[in-house]
Motif scaffolding. Structure first.
Motif, PDB file in Angstrom:
ATOM      1  N   ALA A   1       0.826  -1.211   0.000  1.00 22.48           N
ATOM      2  CA  ALA A   1       0.000   0.000   0.000  1.00 22.48           C
ATOM      3  C   ALA A   1       0.859   1.258   0.000  1.00 22.48           C
ATOM      4  O   ALA A   1       0.476   2.273  -0.584  1.00 22.48           O
ATOM      5  N   ASP A   2       2.040   1.197   0.628  1.00 26.59           N
ATOM      6  CA  ASP A   2       2.950   2.337   0.658  1.00 26.59           C
ATOM      7  C   ASP A   2       3.753   2.491  -0.628  1.00 26.59           C
ATOM      8  O   ASP A   2       4.464   3.463  -0.797  1.00 26.59           O
TER       9      ASP A   2
ATOM     10  N   LYS B   1      -7.125  -5.498  -5.316  1.00 25.13           N
ATOM     11  CA  LYS B   1      -8.018  -5.831  -4.200  1.00 25.13           C
ATOM     12  C   LYS B   1      -8.179  -4.619  -3.273  1.00 25.13           C
ATOM     13  O   LYS B   1      -9.279  -4.313  -2.822  1.00 25.13           O
ATOM     14  N   MET B   2      -7.078  -3.913  -3.001  1.00 28.34           N
ATOM     15  CA  MET B   2      -7.146  -2.722  -2.156  1.00 28.34           C
ATOM     16  C   MET B   2      -7.964  -1.622  -2.811  1.00 28.34           C
ATOM     17  O   MET B   2      -8.674  -0.875  -2.135  1.00 28.34           O
ATOM     18  N   ALA B   3      -7.870  -1.507  -4.138  1.00 27.32           N
ATOM     19  CA  ALA B   3      -8.663  -0.501  -4.846  1.00 27.32           C
ATOM     20  C   ALA B   3     -10.150  -0.800  -4.722  1.00 27.32           C
ATOM     21  O   ALA B   3     -10.977   0.109  -4.679  1.00 27.32           O
TER      22      ALA B   3
ATOM     23  N   LEU C   1     -11.881   5.358   2.392  1.00 25.46           N
ATOM     24  CA  LEU C   1     -12.330   6.741   2.553  1.00 25.46           C
ATOM     25  C   LEU C   1     -13.057   6.933   3.874  1.00 25.46           C
ATOM     26  O   LEU C   1     -12.864   7.936   4.564  1.00 25.46           O
ATOM     27  N   TRP C   2     -13.902   5.973   4.257  1.00 23.48           N
ATOM     28  CA  TRP C   2     -14.595   6.068   5.549  1.00 23.48           C
ATOM     29  C   TRP C   2     -13.587   6.071   6.693  1.00 23.48           C
ATOM     30  O   TRP C   2     -13.666   6.890   7.607  1.00 23.48           O
ATOM     31  N   ALA C   3     -12.625   5.158   6.635  1.00 24.36           N
ATOM     32  CA  ALA C   3     -11.630   5.064   7.710  1.00 24.36           C
ATOM     33  C   ALA C   3     -10.760   6.323   7.765  1.00 24.36           C
ATOM     34  O   ALA C   3     -10.417   6.782   8.849  1.00 24.36           O
TER      35      ALA C   3
ATOM     36  N   ALA D   1      -6.352   6.083 -13.701  1.00 25.15           N
ATOM     37  CA  ALA D   1      -6.390   4.649 -13.414  1.00 25.15           C
ATOM     38  C   ALA D   1      -5.796   4.341 -12.043  1.00 25.15           C
ATOM     39  O   ALA D   1      -6.056   3.302 -11.475  1.00 25.15           O
ATOM     40  N   ASP D   2      -4.991   5.268 -11.509  1.00 25.50           N
ATOM     41  CA  ASP D   2      -4.284   4.981 -10.270  1.00 25.50           C
ATOM     42  C   ASP D   2      -4.521   6.084  -9.244  1.00 25.50           C
ATOM     43  O   ASP D   2      -4.031   7.199  -9.385  1.00 25.50           O
ATOM     44  N   LEU D   3      -5.287   5.787  -8.203  1.00 24.11           N
ATOM     45  CA  LEU D   3      -5.535   6.731  -7.116  1.00 24.11           C
ATOM     46  C   LEU D   3      -4.500   6.610  -6.005  1.00 24.11           C
ATOM     47  O   LEU D   3      -4.541   7.372  -5.040  1.00 24.11           O
ATOM     48  N   TRP D   4      -3.581   5.649  -6.111  1.00 27.83           N
ATOM     49  CA  TRP D   4      -2.643   5.387  -5.021  1.00 27.83           C
ATOM     50  C   TRP D   4      -1.775   6.573  -4.653  1.00 27.83           C
ATOM     51  O   TRP D   4      -1.560   6.829  -3.469  1.00 27.83           O
ATOM     52  N   PRO D   5      -1.243   7.359  -5.607  1.00 28.47           N
ATOM     53  CA  PRO D   5      -0.453   8.526  -5.188  1.00 28.47           C
ATOM     54  C   PRO D   5      -1.264   9.507  -4.333  1.00 28.47           C
ATOM     55  O   PRO D   5      -0.754  10.049  -3.361  1.00 28.47           O
ATOM     56  N   THR D   6      -2.539   9.696  -4.671  1.00 26.67           N
ATOM     57  CA  THR D   6      -3.396  10.591  -3.889  1.00 26.67           C
ATOM     58  C   THR D   6      -3.630  10.035  -2.498  1.00 26.67           C
ATOM     59  O   THR D   6      -3.547  10.758  -1.498  1.00 26.67           O
TER      60      THR D   6
END
Length: 195
Positions: A108-109, A127-129, A136-138, A156-161
Protein backbone atom coordinates in the motif's frame (compact mmCIF):
# COMPACT_ATOMS: atom_id res chain seq x y z
CA UNK A 1 -14.45 -11.66 11.82
CA UNK A 2 -12.58 -9.40 14.24
CA UNK A 3 -8.98 -8.17 14.52
CA UNK A 4 -7.26 -7.83 17.92
CA UNK A 5 -3.87 -6.64 19.19
CA UNK A 6 -1.36 -8.88 20.90
CA UNK A 7 2.10 -10.44 20.72
CA UNK A 8 3.48 -13.19 18.53
CA UNK A 9 5.31 -16.07 20.22
CA UNK A 10 7.32 -18.66 18.27
CA UNK A 11 6.27 -22.18 19.24
CA UNK A 12 8.20 -24.34 16.77
CA UNK A 13 10.61 -23.99 13.85
CA UNK A 14 10.35 -26.96 11.52
CA UNK A 15 10.57 -27.91 7.85
CA UNK A 16 7.77 -28.52 5.38
CA UNK A 17 7.17 -32.02 4.01
CA UNK A 18 9.77 -31.46 1.27
CA UNK A 19 12.46 -31.31 3.99
CA UNK A 20 13.98 -28.07 2.72
CA UNK A 21 11.45 -25.25 3.15
CA UNK A 22 11.28 -23.75 6.67
CA UNK A 23 7.92 -23.50 8.40
CA UNK A 24 7.34 -21.63 11.64
CA UNK A 25 4.45 -22.25 14.04
CA UNK A 26 3.38 -19.30 16.18
CA UNK A 27 1.02 -18.72 19.06
CA UNK A 28 -0.62 -15.32 19.30
CA UNK A 29 -1.10 -13.90 22.80
CA UNK A 30 -4.09 -11.56 22.62
CA UNK A 31 -4.07 -8.33 24.66
CA UNK A 32 -7.80 -8.08 25.32
CA UNK A 33 -11.13 -9.74 24.65
CA UNK A 34 -13.21 -7.82 22.10
CA UNK A 35 -16.77 -6.65 22.57
CA UNK A 36 -19.50 -7.91 20.25
CA UNK A 37 -19.68 -5.71 17.12
CA UNK A 38 -23.47 -6.20 16.92
CA UNK A 39 -24.74 -5.71 20.49
CA UNK A 40 -21.67 -4.44 22.40
CA UNK A 41 -21.77 -7.23 25.01
CA UNK A 42 -18.54 -8.90 26.18
CA UNK A 43 -17.31 -11.93 24.26
CA UNK A 44 -15.45 -15.04 25.38
CA UNK A 45 -13.20 -17.57 23.67
CA UNK A 46 -14.92 -20.67 22.35
CA UNK A 47 -12.02 -22.52 20.72
CA UNK A 48 -8.66 -22.13 19.00
CA UNK A 49 -7.61 -23.12 15.52
CA UNK A 50 -4.04 -24.36 15.76
CA UNK A 51 -1.67 -26.77 14.07
CA UNK A 52 -2.85 -27.70 10.58
CA UNK A 53 -6.06 -25.70 11.10
CA UNK A 54 -4.07 -22.57 11.94
CA UNK A 55 -3.86 -19.64 9.57
CA UNK A 56 -1.04 -19.80 7.00
CA UNK A 57 0.84 -16.68 5.96
CA UNK A 58 4.19 -15.54 4.59
CA UNK A 59 6.13 -12.81 6.37
CA UNK A 60 8.38 -10.03 5.06
CA UNK A 61 11.35 -12.41 5.21
CA UNK A 62 9.58 -14.82 2.84
CA UNK A 63 9.29 -17.64 5.39
CA UNK A 64 5.98 -19.53 5.40
CA UNK A 65 4.36 -19.63 8.83
CA UNK A 66 1.23 -20.73 10.64
CA UNK A 67 -0.40 -19.03 13.60
CA UNK A 68 -3.10 -20.24 15.92
CA UNK A 69 -6.17 -18.02 16.10
CA UNK A 70 -9.14 -17.99 18.42
CA UNK A 71 -12.85 -18.10 17.79
CA UNK A 72 -15.02 -15.96 20.05
CA UNK A 73 -18.74 -15.83 20.82
CA UNK A 74 -20.95 -13.19 22.39
CA UNK A 75 -22.06 -13.60 26.02
CA UNK A 76 -25.53 -12.21 25.21
CA UNK A 77 -27.77 -15.22 24.50
CA UNK A 78 -30.15 -13.12 22.38
CA UNK A 79 -27.35 -12.05 20.01
CA UNK A 80 -26.68 -13.79 16.69
CA UNK A 81 -22.98 -14.02 17.58
CA UNK A 82 -23.77 -16.14 20.64
CA UNK A 83 -24.30 -19.21 18.47
CA UNK A 84 -22.18 -18.15 15.48
CA UNK A 85 -18.50 -17.82 16.46
CA UNK A 86 -16.34 -15.15 14.88
CA UNK A 87 -12.67 -15.61 14.08
CA UNK A 88 -10.54 -13.17 16.01
CA UNK A 89 -7.55 -12.58 13.75
CA UNK A 90 -4.26 -11.29 15.15
CA UNK A 91 -3.36 -7.80 13.99
CA UNK A 92 -0.38 -9.32 12.15
CA UNK A 93 -2.80 -10.67 9.51
CA UNK A 94 -5.14 -9.18 6.92
CA UNK A 95 -8.41 -11.04 6.29
CA UNK A 96 -8.16 -13.41 3.35
CA UNK A 97 -4.52 -12.45 2.72
CA UNK A 98 -1.70 -14.94 2.18
CA UNK A 99 0.95 -12.47 3.32
CA UNK A 100 1.24 -10.84 6.73
CA UNK A 101 0.04 -7.33 7.50
CA UNK A 102 3.47 -5.75 7.05
CA UNK A 103 3.67 -7.00 3.46
CA UNK A 104 0.21 -5.54 2.74
CA UNK A 105 1.23 -2.22 4.31
CA UNK A 106 4.46 -2.15 2.26
CA UNK A 107 2.47 -2.76 -0.94
CA UNK A 108 0.00 0.00 0.00
CA UNK A 109 2.95 2.34 0.66
CA UNK A 110 4.38 1.58 -2.80
CA UNK A 111 7.44 -0.40 -1.73
CA UNK A 112 9.00 -2.93 -4.11
CA UNK A 113 10.88 -4.65 -1.26
CA UNK A 114 8.27 -7.35 -0.71
CA UNK A 115 8.60 -11.17 -0.87
CA UNK A 116 6.02 -11.63 -3.62
CA UNK A 117 6.00 -11.44 -7.39
CA UNK A 118 5.01 -8.29 -9.32
CA UNK A 119 1.79 -10.00 -10.45
CA UNK A 120 0.89 -10.66 -6.79
CA UNK A 121 1.57 -7.00 -5.97
CA UNK A 122 -0.77 -5.98 -8.82
CA UNK A 123 -3.49 -8.32 -7.47
CA UNK A 124 -3.05 -6.89 -3.97
CA UNK A 125 -3.37 -3.32 -5.29
CA UNK A 126 -6.45 -4.27 -7.30
CA UNK A 127 -8.02 -5.83 -4.20
CA UNK A 128 -7.15 -2.72 -2.16
CA UNK A 129 -8.66 -0.50 -4.85
CA UNK A 130 -11.90 -2.46 -4.39
CA UNK A 131 -11.80 -1.31 -0.78
CA UNK A 132 -11.82 2.38 -1.74
CA UNK A 133 -15.10 3.23 0.00
CA UNK A 134 -13.86 1.49 3.13
CA UNK A 135 -10.57 3.40 2.98
CA UNK A 136 -12.33 6.74 2.55
CA UNK A 137 -14.60 6.07 5.55
CA UNK A 138 -11.63 5.06 7.71
CA UNK A 139 -9.63 8.11 6.60
CA UNK A 140 -12.39 10.44 7.77
CA UNK A 141 -12.65 8.53 11.07
CA UNK A 142 -8.88 8.89 11.58
CA UNK A 143 -9.08 12.62 10.89
CA UNK A 144 -7.30 12.58 7.52
CA UNK A 145 -8.08 15.27 5.01
CA UNK A 146 -8.52 13.91 1.51
CA UNK A 147 -9.49 15.90 -1.53
CA UNK A 148 -9.96 13.99 -4.75
CA UNK A 149 -10.58 16.01 -7.87
CA UNK A 150 -12.39 14.86 -10.98
CA UNK A 151 -9.09 14.19 -12.80
CA UNK A 152 -7.96 11.88 -9.97
CA UNK A 153 -11.19 9.89 -10.27
CA UNK A 154 -10.64 9.45 -14.00
CA UNK A 155 -7.05 8.37 -13.49
CA UNK A 156 -6.39 4.65 -13.41
CA UNK A 157 -4.28 4.98 -10.27
CA UNK A 158 -5.53 6.73 -7.12
CA UNK A 159 -2.64 5.39 -5.02
CA UNK A 160 -0.45 8.53 -5.19
CA UNK A 161 -3.40 10.59 -3.89
CA UNK A 162 -4.14 8.12 -1.09
CA UNK A 163 -0.46 7.85 -0.12
CA UNK A 164 -0.12 11.65 -0.05
CA UNK A 165 -3.17 11.90 2.24
CA UNK A 166 -1.72 9.26 4.57
CA UNK A 167 1.62 11.02 5.14
CA UNK A 168 2.21 11.17 8.89
CA UNK A 169 -0.26 8.37 9.66
CA UNK A 170 1.68 5.29 10.74
CA UNK A 171 0.37 1.97 9.34
CA UNK A 172 -2.56 3.78 7.71
CA UNK A 173 -3.78 0.88 5.59
CA UNK A 174 -3.69 -1.63 8.46
CA UNK A 175 -5.51 0.80 10.77
CA UNK A 176 -8.22 1.27 8.12
CA UNK A 177 -8.60 -2.50 7.68
CA UNK A 178 -8.88 -3.08 11.44
CA UNK A 179 -11.45 -0.30 11.87
CA UNK A 180 -13.68 -1.70 9.14
CA UNK A 181 -13.41 -5.35 10.13
CA UNK A 182 -14.14 -4.62 13.79
CA UNK A 183 -17.04 -2.29 13.02
CA UNK A 184 -18.65 -3.90 9.99
CA UNK A 185 -17.15 -7.40 9.93
CA UNK A 186 -15.95 -6.99 6.35
CA UNK A 187 -13.55 -5.12 4.09
CA UNK A 188 -16.06 -4.36 1.33
CA UNK A 189 -19.37 -2.59 1.13
CA UNK A 190 -21.53 -4.08 -1.54
CA UNK A 191 -24.00 -2.01 -3.48
CA UNK A 192 -26.85 -3.70 -5.26
CA UNK A 193 -28.07 -1.84 -8.31
CA UNK A 194 -31.64 -2.83 -9.04
CA UNK A 195 -31.80 -0.18 -11.81
Amino acid sequence: MLISKGKLELVEETLKEDGRTPLNYYKFIYDEMPCCPDCGAPMHERSRLSGKEGRSFTGMDGTPSKVEIRRVVCDNEACYNHTHPKRDLPDILVPYGRYDAEVHQAVADGSNEVPCSPSTVRRMLKKMAGQLVMLLWAFTEMGMRLSICEEDCRAADLWPTLRAAAVGFDRWYLRAVKMNVNRFGALYWQCSDTG
